[in-house]
Write a protein that holds these residues in place. Structure first.
Motif, PDB file in Angstrom:
ATOM      1  N   LYS A 179      53.380  14.339  32.232  1.00  0.00           N
ATOM      2  CA  LYS A 179      53.781  15.475  32.989  1.00  0.00           C
ATOM      3  C   LYS A 179      54.753  16.343  32.650  1.00  0.00           C
ATOM      4  O   LYS A 179      55.708  16.002  32.462  1.00  0.00           O
ATOM      5  N   LEU A 180      54.548  17.704  32.817  1.00  0.00           N
ATOM      6  CA  LEU A 180      55.775  18.353  33.070  1.00  0.00           C
ATOM      7  C   LEU A 180      56.778  18.230  33.924  1.00  0.00           C
ATOM      8  O   LEU A 180      56.329  18.209  34.974  1.00  0.00           O
ATOM      9  N   ILE A 181      58.037  18.376  33.346  1.00  0.00           N
ATOM     10  CA  ILE A 181      58.935  18.198  34.398  1.00  0.00           C
ATOM     11  C   ILE A 181      59.857  19.305  34.770  1.00  0.00           C
ATOM     12  O   ILE A 181      60.076  20.228  33.938  1.00  0.00           O
ATOM     13  N   LYS A 187      58.552  22.667  29.989  1.00  0.00           N
ATOM     14  CA  LYS A 187      57.778  23.124  30.974  1.00  0.00           C
ATOM     15  C   LYS A 187      58.264  25.002  31.109  1.00  0.00           C
ATOM     16  O   LYS A 187      57.320  25.574  31.367  1.00  0.00           O
ATOM     17  N   THR A 188      59.546  25.142  30.712  1.00  0.00           N
ATOM     18  CA  THR A 188      59.936  26.638  30.681  1.00  0.00           C
ATOM     19  C   THR A 188      58.893  27.211  29.325  1.00  0.00           C
ATOM     20  O   THR A 188      58.294  28.270  29.527  1.00  0.00           O
ATOM     21  N   GLN A 195      53.127  26.419  23.564  1.00  0.00           N
ATOM     22  CA  GLN A 195      53.073  25.059  23.491  1.00  0.00           C
ATOM     23  C   GLN A 195      54.401  24.648  23.009  1.00  0.00           C
ATOM     24  O   GLN A 195      54.755  24.816  21.927  1.00  0.00           O
ATOM     25  N   LEU A 196      54.921  23.420  23.606  1.00  0.00           N
ATOM     26  CA  LEU A 196      56.142  22.736  23.074  1.00  0.00           C
ATOM     27  C   LEU A 196      55.595  21.201  23.125  1.00  0.00           C
ATOM     28  O   LEU A 196      55.425  20.721  24.288  1.00  0.00           O
ATOM     29  N   ILE A 197      55.649  20.665  22.012  1.00  0.00           N
ATOM     30  CA  ILE A 197      55.389  19.194  22.052  1.00  0.00           C
ATOM     31  C   ILE A 197      56.540  18.471  21.936  1.00  0.00           C
ATOM     32  O   ILE A 197      57.318  18.644  21.095  1.00  0.00           O
ATOM     33  N   VAL A 198      56.721  17.275  22.582  1.00  0.00           N
ATOM     34  CA  VAL A 198      57.879  16.565  22.396  1.00  0.00           C
ATOM     35  C   VAL A 198      57.544  15.093  21.585  1.00  0.00           C
ATOM     36  O   VAL A 198      56.605  14.288  21.967  1.00  0.00           O
TER      37      VAL A 198
END
Length: 315
Positions: A179-181, A187-188, A195-198
Motif C-alpha cells: 500500500k501507498l505510504i 505516494k507523492t 507511476q513510481l515502482i519500488v
C-alpha cells in the motif's frame, strides 16, 4: 517532445547533461550538491526517472542506478525519450553510513517537502517540484535494512493498475502488493498522476550482485517496453504476492534459519530455530501459512519481537 528544464537548465533532444543542484553545507562548510544525470534521445518519448540511495546506507541501489548510467554512456542506444538518473539521493546518509539524515529524518517520509524545511524536506521538495512533474514514470531502487536481506522484488499498490503492469514487465522474482505510504516518494508521485515502482533487493551496507543484475535487467525490460531501447533481457517467471507479513521472534536467543530467501514453504514447516547460547532451549519457528520467503534476517543474535522472516502469500 516536452522541453525538460531542471534547476533552470534546459535539456534539448539528443543531449547528455550533468547537473549539480546545491543543497546545503556540512558543518565544515563543505558544499553538498545533488548530481543529476540526464541522457536524452533525439526522438521524443517517455521520461523515466531512476533513483538510488533515498536511504543513504542502501548501497546496492546506488550501484544499480550507476550501472544503468554506465551502460547508457558505454553505448546502450536510446532510441527515444529521456532517462534521468540520480544514483545517490541522500548524500548525507551516505556520508554517515546511515539510513536517515543527521537529524534522524527519513527522506522517504518527508515528501512532498518544503523549500525552507529540514534537509530531508528540502531534497524531497526538489524531487517533488523539479522532477516529478516532468517524468512519466520512475524506478526507485532500495534494499532491506541492516542484516535484513530482501529477495529481488518490486513493490506496488495493486490498486494502481498501471504500476502493477509495469511491475510485471520489470520481471524480477516477485511482485508484492504494498500500500501507498503517507509522505513517501511513491505516494507523492501517484498523487501527481505518475507511476513510481519500488525495487527491493539485498540488504543495506552490502553489494549484492544478484540484486544489482536483476535491477539492471528489469530496468532494461521497462525501457524496451516503452520503445526506448532495443535490448530486452529474457524475463524470468514472476510470482505475484497479494500480501506479506513478518514472522517475529517469540523468544530471544540465537537465530538459525533453515530456509533462504526465495524459498517456497508450506504451512507448519519449520523455518528456523531459536536457541539459548548453551543448547538447553530450542524453539522452532514455523510457517503460519504457505508462502514464499521474500526477506530474511541474517542477524544471529535476536531479541523477542524482532522481525525474522518476511513471508509473501499468493492467495
Amino acid at each position: 517532445m516536452k522541453e525538460l528544464s531542471i534547476n533552470g537548465v534546459k535539456i534539448r533532444p539528443g543531449q547528455s547533461v550533468n547537473i549539480e543542484i546545491p543543497i546545503a553545507k556540512l558543518p565544515t562548510h563543505t558544499l553538498i550538491d545533488l548530481p543529476i544525470f540526464i541522457r536524452s534521445a533525439k526522438e521524443p518519448g517517455p521520461v523515466v526517472l531512476i533513483t538510488g540511495g533515498v536511504h543513504g546506507d542502501e548501497i546496492n541501489g546506488i550501484v544499480t542506478a550507476r550501472r544503468i548510467l554506465d551502460e547508457i554512456d558505454a553505448g546502450l542506444d536510446l532510441l527515444l525519450g529521456t532517462v534521468i538518473i540520480i544514483p545517490l539521493v541522500n548524500i548525507y546518509g551516505f556520508l554517515s553510513n546511515s539510513r536517515t539524515f543527521p537529524d534522524g529524518r527519513d527522506l522517504n517520509r518527508s515528501f512532498p517537502g518544503s523549500k525552507k524545511g529540514s534537509l530531508a524536506g528540502q531534497i524531497a521538495y526538489i524531487l517533488s517540484e523539479e522532477l516529478i512533474p516532468q517524468i512519466d514514470l520512475g524506478i526507485d531502487f532500495h534494499t532491506g535494512g541492516r542484516m535484513l536481506a530482501n529477495q529481488p522484488q518490486v513493490r506496488v499498490d495493486f490498486k494502481d493498475k498501471k504500476a502493477r503492469k509495469l511491475a510485471e514487465v520489470f520481471g524480477t522474482y516477485y511482485v508484492v502488493n504494498s500500500k501507498l505510504i503517507d509522505k513517501s516518494f511513491r505516494k507523492t508521485a501517484y498523487s501527481a498522476g505518475k507511476q513510481l515502482i519500488v525495487f527491493e533487493g539485498g540488504e543495506s551496507m552490502r553489494i549484492d550482485e544478484l540484486s544489482t543484475d536483476e535491477g539492471v535487467a528489469g530496468t532494461k525490460r521497462i525501457l524496451h517496453h516503452l520503445g526506448m531501447i532495443e535490448e530486452n533481457p529474457e524475463r524470468r517467471d514472476t510470482i505475484v504476492l497479494k500480501e506479506s507479513s513478518w514472522i517475529r521472534a517469540k523468544s530471544s536467543g540465537i537465530f538459525n534459519a533453515s530456509v533462504k530467501a526465495g524459498d517456497q514453504v508450506k504451512k507448519g514447516q519449520i523455518l528456523a530455530r531459536i536457541t539459548d547460547p548453551y543448547g538447553q532451549i530450542k524453539i522452532p519457528v514455523k510457517a503460519p501459512s504457505d508462502g514464499h520467503i521474500i526477506g530474511l534476517n541474517n542477524l544471529p543474535v535476536i531479541n523477542v519481537g524482532e522481525a525474522l522472516i518476511h513471508l509473501g502469500k499468493e492467495g
